[in-house]
Scaffold this motif. Structure first.
Motif, PDB file in Angstrom:
ATOM      1  N   VAL A  12      50.271  42.796   1.150  1.00  0.00           N
ATOM      2  CA  VAL A  12      49.304  42.408  -0.478  1.00  0.00           C
ATOM      3  C   VAL A  12      49.795  42.969  -1.391  1.00  0.00           C
ATOM      4  CG1 VAL A  12      46.524  42.139  -1.275  1.00  0.00           C
ATOM      5  CG2 VAL A  12      47.455  42.639   1.310  1.00  0.00           C
ATOM      6  N   SER A  13      49.864  41.887  -2.151  1.00  0.00           N
ATOM      7  CA  SER A  13      50.632  42.114  -3.274  1.00  0.00           C
ATOM      8  C   SER A  13      49.696  42.318  -4.296  1.00  0.00           C
ATOM      9  CB  SER A  13      51.063  41.089  -3.891  1.00  0.00           C
ATOM     10  OG  SER A  13      52.172  41.038  -3.443  1.00  0.00           O
ATOM     11  N   ASP A  20      50.236  47.437   2.828  1.00  0.00           N
ATOM     12  CA  ASP A  20      49.478  46.781   3.904  1.00  0.00           C
ATOM     13  C   ASP A  20      47.920  47.483   3.792  1.00  0.00           C
ATOM     14  OD1 ASP A  20      51.324  45.525   4.782  1.00  0.00           O
ATOM     15  OD2 ASP A  20      51.728  47.244   6.649  1.00  0.00           O
ATOM     16  N   VAL A  21      46.825  46.724   3.724  1.00  0.00           N
ATOM     17  CA  VAL A  21      45.810  46.929   3.823  1.00  0.00           C
ATOM     18  C   VAL A  21      44.842  47.170   4.912  1.00  0.00           C
ATOM     19  CG1 VAL A  21      45.874  46.721   1.696  1.00  0.00           C
ATOM     20  CG2 VAL A  21      45.087  44.699   2.756  1.00  0.00           C
ATOM     21  N   ILE A  22      43.704  47.854   5.640  1.00  0.00           N
ATOM     22  CA  ILE A  22      42.268  47.497   5.900  1.00  0.00           C
ATOM     23  C   ILE A  22      40.861  47.860   5.076  1.00  0.00           C
ATOM     24  CG2 ILE A  22      42.857  49.790   7.041  1.00  0.00           C
ATOM     25  CD1 ILE A  22      41.964  48.651   9.522  1.00  0.00           C
ATOM     26  N   GLY A  23      40.007  47.480   5.593  1.00  0.00           N
ATOM     27  CA  GLY A  23      38.881  47.632   4.873  1.00  0.00           C
ATOM     28  C   GLY A  23      38.438  46.400   3.217  1.00  0.00           C
ATOM     29  N   ASN A  24      38.223  46.526   2.859  1.00  0.00           N
ATOM     30  CA  ASN A  24      37.574  45.310   1.708  1.00  0.00           C
ATOM     31  C   ASN A  24      37.892  45.953   0.829  1.00  0.00           C
ATOM     32  OD1 ASN A  24      35.584  44.288  -0.002  1.00  0.00           O
ATOM     33  ND2 ASN A  24      34.247  45.617  -0.207  1.00  0.00           N
ATOM     34  N   ILE A  25      38.947  44.764   0.634  1.00  0.00           N
ATOM     35  CA  ILE A  25      39.306  44.763  -0.614  1.00  0.00           C
ATOM     36  C   ILE A  25      38.974  44.305  -1.277  1.00  0.00           C
ATOM     37  CG2 ILE A  25      40.625  42.040  -0.109  1.00  0.00           C
ATOM     38  CD1 ILE A  25      43.320  42.985   0.017  1.00  0.00           C
ATOM     39  N   ALA A 140      48.212  56.015  -6.418  1.00  0.00           N
ATOM     40  CA  ALA A 140      46.845  55.955  -6.941  1.00  0.00           C
ATOM     41  C   ALA A 140      46.628  56.197  -8.057  1.00  0.00           C
ATOM     42  CB  ALA A 140      46.305  57.538  -6.510  1.00  0.00           C
ATOM     43  N   GLU A 141      47.313  56.884  -8.977  1.00  0.00           N
ATOM     44  CA  GLU A 141      47.466  56.574 -10.901  1.00  0.00           C
ATOM     45  C   GLU A 141      47.193  55.443 -11.122  1.00  0.00           C
ATOM     46  OE1 GLU A 141      49.416  60.556 -11.808  1.00  0.00           O
ATOM     47  OE2 GLU A 141      47.897  61.220 -11.670  1.00  0.00           O
ATOM     48  N   ASP A 142      48.623  54.408 -10.528  1.00  0.00           N
ATOM     49  CA  ASP A 142      48.888  52.899 -10.638  1.00  0.00           C
ATOM     50  C   ASP A 142      48.283  52.526  -9.856  1.00  0.00           C
ATOM     51  OD1 ASP A 142      51.534  53.787 -11.534  1.00  0.00           O
ATOM     52  OD2 ASP A 142      52.329  53.823 -10.431  1.00  0.00           O
ATOM     53  N   ILE A 143      47.327  52.623  -9.160  1.00  0.00           N
ATOM     54  CA  ILE A 143      46.078  51.115  -8.987  1.00  0.00           C
ATOM     55  C   ILE A 143      44.593  51.470  -9.843  1.00  0.00           C
ATOM     56  CG2 ILE A 143      44.579  50.416  -7.199  1.00  0.00           C
ATOM     57  CD1 ILE A 143      46.593  50.828  -4.850  1.00  0.00           C
ATOM     58  N   ALA A 144      44.443  52.986 -10.023  1.00  0.00           N
ATOM     59  CA  ALA A 144      43.165  52.806 -10.872  1.00  0.00           C
ATOM     60  C   ALA A 144      43.496  52.163 -12.444  1.00  0.00           C
ATOM     61  CB  ALA A 144      43.516  54.554 -11.083  1.00  0.00           C
ATOM     62  N   MET A 145      45.012  52.560 -12.688  1.00  0.00           N
ATOM     63  CA  MET A 145      45.204  51.564 -14.139  1.00  0.00           C
ATOM     64  C   MET A 145      45.104  50.302 -13.944  1.00  0.00           C
ATOM     65  SD  MET A 145      47.245  55.464 -15.560  1.00  0.00           S
ATOM     66  CE  MET A 145      47.697  53.914 -17.075  1.00  0.00           C
ATOM     67  N   LYS A 146      45.030  49.710 -12.681  1.00  0.00           N
ATOM     68  CA  LYS A 146      45.865  48.509 -12.508  1.00  0.00           C
ATOM     69  C   LYS A 146      46.753  47.138 -12.678  1.00  0.00           C
ATOM     70  CE  LYS A 146      40.895  47.355 -12.372  1.00  0.00           C
ATOM     71  NZ  LYS A 146      39.544  46.612 -12.092  1.00  0.00           N
ATOM     72  N   ARG A 147      48.217  49.092 -12.365  1.00  0.00           N
ATOM     73  CA  ARG A 147      48.881  48.095 -12.893  1.00  0.00           C
ATOM     74  C   ARG A 147      50.330  47.804 -11.331  1.00  0.00           C
ATOM     75  NH1 ARG A 147      52.090  53.270 -14.946  1.00  0.00           N
ATOM     76  NH2 ARG A 147      50.633  54.504 -14.950  1.00  0.00           N
TER      77      ARG A 147
END
Length: 147
Positions: A12-13, A20-25, A140-147
């Motif tokens: 998942v990009s 790779d993910v599992i759960g509520n995307i 985690a920081e990049d994801i939180a900043m939506k990068r």
């Protein structure tokens, strides 16, 4: 409850990375806040930080972290107890037989958890090094900043 939450979805990009993910995307679509307790913080600083994160999560923010340190794991337990949304960065990836722990499964069933890993499935014999921990916190920081 959705059984779809227990299906591993590959590659998942998000931003410039693939996970790779599992759960509520759909948790990625919400307001996100990274979790990273610094080792040099005093207990007072950790408690203030944790309280601030819990308040944000109670207002709908999703906690994003690797939850590596003891204080971060304690925050994860608070999130589970209060039914707050969590995105958990995982190092060991997800084999085709992967199943969340009991606590993770309960949170996942409620749509409150997304586990993701940019790494392939591996065994627990592969060490979790400082470099890997730093990388997980940066993710985690990049994801939180939506990068």
């Amino acid at each position: 409850m959705s059984e779809d939450y227990f299906q591993v979805v590959r590659q998942v990009s998000f931003g410039e990375r693939k996970f790779d993910v599992i759960g509520n995307i759909k948790l990625l679509e919400r307001s996100l806040v990274s979790v990273h307790c610094r080792s040099q913080w005093t207990l007072e600083e950790v408690n203030a930080y944790r309280n601030n994160l819990v308040l944000q999560a109670r207002k709908g923010a999703v906690l994003v972290g690797a939850f590596i340190s003891e204080k971060e794991r304690e925050l994860l337990q608070v999130a589970y107890k209060e039914e707050l949304s969590v995105i958990h960065i995982r190092y060991y990836g997800f084999s085709n037989q992967y199943r969340p722990t009991k606590a993770d499964r309960v949170h996942c069933e409620k749509g409150l958890l997304l586990e993701l890993s940019p790494w392939p499935a591996r065994t627990f014999k592969d060490p979790l090094t400082r470099e890997v921990c730093v990388a997980m916190n940066l993710i985690a920081e990049d994801i939180a900043m939506k990068r």
